[in-house]
Write a protein that holds these residues in place. Structure first.
Motif, PDB file in Angstrom:
ATOM      1  N   THR A 451       0.846  -1.191   0.000  1.00  0.00           N
ATOM      2  CA  THR A 451       0.000   0.000   0.000  1.00  0.00           C
ATOM      3  C   THR A 451       0.882   1.241   0.000  1.00  0.00           C
ATOM      4  OG1 THR A 451      -0.116  -0.044   2.413  1.00  0.00           O
ATOM      5  CG2 THR A 451      -1.889  -1.142   1.227  1.00  0.00           C
ATOM      6  N   THR A 452       0.274   2.366  -0.360  1.00  0.00           N
ATOM      7  CA  THR A 452       0.994   3.644  -0.345  1.00  0.00           C
ATOM      8  C   THR A 452       0.163   4.667   0.438  1.00  0.00           C
ATOM      9  OG1 THR A 452       2.160   5.261  -1.716  1.00  0.00           O
ATOM     10  CG2 THR A 452       0.064   4.392  -2.575  1.00  0.00           C
ATOM     11  N   ILE A 453       0.425   5.956   0.270  1.00  0.00           N
ATOM     12  CA  ILE A 453      -0.228   7.004   1.055  1.00  0.00           C
ATOM     13  C   ILE A 453      -1.746   6.814   1.075  1.00  0.00           C
ATOM     14  CG2 ILE A 453      -0.697   9.492   1.169  1.00  0.00           C
ATOM     15  CD1 ILE A 453       2.076   8.782   2.097  1.00  0.00           C
ATOM     16  N   TRP A 470       6.061   3.142   0.699  1.00  0.00           N
ATOM     17  CA  TRP A 470       5.529   1.788   0.868  1.00  0.00           C
ATOM     18  C   TRP A 470       5.058   1.640   2.301  1.00  0.00           C
ATOM     19  CZ3 TRP A 470       9.576  -2.192  -1.408  1.00  0.00           C
ATOM     20  CH2 TRP A 470       9.630  -2.068  -2.800  1.00  0.00           C
ATOM     21  N   PHE A 471       3.869   0.984   2.461  1.00  0.00           N
ATOM     22  CA  PHE A 471       3.363   0.688   3.800  1.00  0.00           C
ATOM     23  C   PHE A 471       2.899  -0.768   3.835  1.00  0.00           C
ATOM     24  CE2 PHE A 471       2.746   5.250   3.313  1.00  0.00           C
ATOM     25  CZ  PHE A 471       3.211   5.759   4.520  1.00  0.00           C
ATOM     26  N   GLY A 519      -7.846  -1.814  17.445  1.00  0.00           N
ATOM     27  CA  GLY A 519      -8.857  -2.011  16.426  1.00  0.00           C
ATOM     28  C   GLY A 519      -8.483  -3.142  15.486  1.00  0.00           C
ATOM     29  N   GLN A 520      -9.436  -3.540  14.633  1.00  0.00           N
ATOM     30  CA  GLN A 520      -9.208  -4.632  13.701  1.00  0.00           C
ATOM     31  C   GLN A 520      -8.322  -4.209  12.539  1.00  0.00           C
ATOM     32  OE1 GLN A 520     -10.215  -7.874  14.104  1.00  0.00           O
ATOM     33  NE2 GLN A 520     -10.794  -7.161  16.158  1.00  0.00           N
ATOM     34  N   THR A 521      -8.512  -3.004  12.031  1.00  0.00           N
ATOM     35  CA  THR A 521      -7.726  -2.524  10.893  1.00  0.00           C
ATOM     36  C   THR A 521      -7.276  -1.106  11.158  1.00  0.00           C
ATOM     37  OG1 THR A 521      -9.712  -1.732   9.752  1.00  0.00           O
ATOM     38  CG2 THR A 521      -8.972  -3.992   9.252  1.00  0.00           C
ATOM     39  N   ALA A 522      -6.223  -0.703  10.469  1.00  0.00           N
ATOM     40  CA  ALA A 522      -5.690   0.650  10.635  1.00  0.00           C
ATOM     41  C   ALA A 522      -6.516   1.643   9.839  1.00  0.00           C
ATOM     42  CB  ALA A 522      -4.239   0.688  10.153  1.00  0.00           C
ATOM     43  N   PRO A 523      -6.679   2.874  10.357  1.00  0.00           N
ATOM     44  CA  PRO A 523      -7.374   3.909   9.583  1.00  0.00           C
ATOM     45  C   PRO A 523      -6.481   4.401   8.453  1.00  0.00           C
ATOM     46  CG  PRO A 523      -6.495   4.835  11.602  1.00  0.00           C
ATOM     47  CD  PRO A 523      -6.254   3.353  11.682  1.00  0.00           C
ATOM     48  N   SER A 524      -7.060   4.973   7.430  1.00  0.00           N
ATOM     49  CA  SER A 524      -6.290   5.458   6.295  1.00  0.00           C
ATOM     50  C   SER A 524      -5.280   6.517   6.712  1.00  0.00           C
ATOM     51  CB  SER A 524      -7.218   6.016   5.209  1.00  0.00           C
ATOM     52  OG  SER A 524      -7.991   7.098   5.721  1.00  0.00           O
TER      53      SER A 524
END
Length: 536
Positions: A451-453, A470-471, A519-524
């Motif tokens: 993923t990216t920004i 890159w993330f 949390g389950q997933t990271a926020p954008s």
């Protein structure tokens, strides 16, 4: 050898019909006797000045008894080698040739295994070691490895070596076994199966010589009939030949491994041996000194061997029952892929069992293939036939073959999967360099989401290569606190972690960040190089 005899040897160059002729006297010998004849001749008019084919002929001549007999004759290919005015006979064909012998000259009642191989270049004995394998398991190290004949160039420099590996613990037979002599030897005539001798040069495998023992005898390859003349093709030079050093030798193929021989010609022809290098023999001559005796019962095993065999069979039964039908069932015989993921996982599981299996197999390597296993095993599949679910007793050799086939099938699947993965990742690797490529190798695109920004997923090699950021997101345990019956306790809760890198245009890392949260997933907002805003 007749009385008053001489060996007459002559050589001719392409520009000299008779380069030289020389006579060497030989003693009178009975038919069973041998002698060594030194054919060195230093007084030769006119050195070679170019690569050439030199014709060499040997004759046995006795004027006293009127004997004139043509011995081996043919051409020597002489090549120009690196350096000024340096020449050497082309012996590259020997690199793929081996002589396997049971040394009856040294000890005819219990001849040890001796294997002769040929190496290119100069090598000392301390650089060499050899090991013998039986049905895929190593069981004996060579008691002695020595260099014997040395091949030299015209200036005396070494261009090749004859190497002999002797195995004192491996004997062709034992005529005196009833006396208890040599009780711990591995006797070839009592252990049919597949053998390999591996020669190591500077701790790297340089040669592998494989042979089969069947019916108590080493098998002579069909490609070289025992009575056939040796032709220009070195692959046809396979058979049995008398040898003053060992009694008789079996001429076999040697497989060249690695690059320690340097440059060599696989198509080199044994041009001198246009007829034969020596009197032809048969496999009966190899075993002429062996005394036939009744074989002991195959079922008679000592307690230690019986326990080792039980452990081996337990492992074999588990592996075959678990994996054989999946990896080498009738519909999979000869399959080369592609294989589904479950097949690859199964193959990896099988190969993890290989070290333990090899240890158990080595403990029973001396038990003959013909030993009947007193338990039931599902029949092995065959081409075009379904797996027979019935169980029948079988031989130990059959089980060994099935296990080798199982491991081979597993290796095929793992290799195919590795090749497919390389093909899948090749477009990425071709576009990446520097730290980007290094980071990619630790995070292959078929196992990680790039993923990216803002958390935007990158789906193509071009997107990944062109991205400045890159993330990667993954789960983590986040420290927290909770109150239980009025008491604060420290706990961990499931959370997310985002790691990111920023790259310069040349792919070098210029910055890195890491954020985590509950949390389950990271926020954008976590996919950026500034800390995500804190909720109030």
């Amino acid at each position: 050898m007749p009385a008053g005899a001489s060996i007459v040897w002559a050589a001719a160059r392409s520009d000299e019909p008779l380069w030289f002729e020389h006579r060497v006297a030989v003693p009178e010998l009975a038919e069973s006797q041998t002698t060594t004849v030194d054919l060195q001749h230093w007084e030769v008019d006119g050195d070679l000045v170019m690569a050439d084919s030199v014709f060499l002929s040997l004759q046995l001549v006795s004027e006293l008894e009127g004997v004139v007999e043509l011995l081996p004759h043919g051409f020597l290919a002489v090549d120009a080698i690196t350096g000024e005015h340096r020449f050497a006979v082309d012996n590259d064909w020997l690199l793929t040739t081996a002589f396997v012998a049971l040394d009856v000259v040294d000890e005819f009642d219990a001849p040890k295994l001796a294997v002769t191989m040929f190496l290119k270049g100069a090598v000392d004995a301390y650089q060499l070691e050899a090991h013998c394998f039986y049905n895929g398991a190593r069981f004996a190290a060579a008691s002695d490895v020595e260099t014997r004949y040395t091949f030299t160039a015209s200036d005396g420099s070494v261009v090749g070596q004859e190497v002999v590996a002797e195995f004192d613990a491996v004997r062709g037979w034992n005529n005196l076994s009833d006396s208890g002599w040599g009780g711990d030897w591995h006797l070839l005539d009592a252990n049919d199966g597949q053998y390999e001798v591996k020669l190591l040069r500077d701790s790297r495998v340089a040669r592998v010589v494989a042979f089969t023992v069947q019916g108590g005898r080493i098998v002579v390859p069909e490609s070289g009939a025992e009575t056939a003349a040796w032709g220009a093709d070195s692959s046809a030079m396979r058979g049995v030949e008398f040898s003053p050093e060992f009694g008789a030798v079996i001429v076999l193929d040697a497989s060249v491994h690695g690059d320690l021989d340097g440059d060599w010609s696989a198509g080199s022809s044994p041009v001198f041996y246009a007829v034969s290098a020596g009197p032809q023999a048969s496999i009966d001559d190899v075993y002429a000194q062996r005394v036939e005796r009744p074989k002991p019962s195959l079922a008679a095993l000592d307690d230690e061997t019986a326990r080792a065999l039980q452990a081996y069979l337990d492992r074999v039964e588990r592996l075959l029952a678990t994996w054989e039908a999946d990896l080498i069932g009738a519909d999979l015989i000869g399959a080369e892929g592609p294989f589904d993921y479950s097949q690859v996982l199964a193959a990896e599981a099988v190969l993890r069992e290989r070290p333990g299996y090899d240890e158990l197999a080595a403990a029973v390597h001396h038990v003959p293939d013909a030993h009947e296993v007193d338990r039931a095993f599902a029949l092995s599949p065959s081409a075009g036939e379904p797996v027979d679910a019935s169980s029948q007793p079988c031989t130990l050799g059959a089980l060994r073959d099935r296990m080798l086939a199982l491991f081979a099938a597993a290796e095929t699947r793992v290799s195919a999967a590795a090749g497919a993965e390389d093909d899948e990742l090749a477009p990425y690797r071709s576009l990446l360099s520097g730290d980007k490529l290094s980071l990619f190798e630790d995070h292959p695109a078929n196992s990680f989401v790039y993923t990216t920004i803002g958390g935007r997923i990158m789906r193509t090699p071009e997107e990944v290569a062109e991205a400045e950021y890159w993330f990667f997101e993954g789960p983590t345990d986040v420290p927290s606190t909770a109150t239980v019956e009025g008491v604060d306790v420290r706990v961990t809760v499931r959370g997310w972690r985002v790691r990111g890198w920023r790259f310069a245009d040349d792919g070098i890392i210029v910055g890195a960040v890491e954020f985590s949260g509950v949390g389950q997933t990271a926020p954008s907002s976590a996919f950026r190089f500034a800390p995500p805003p804190t909720k109030t």
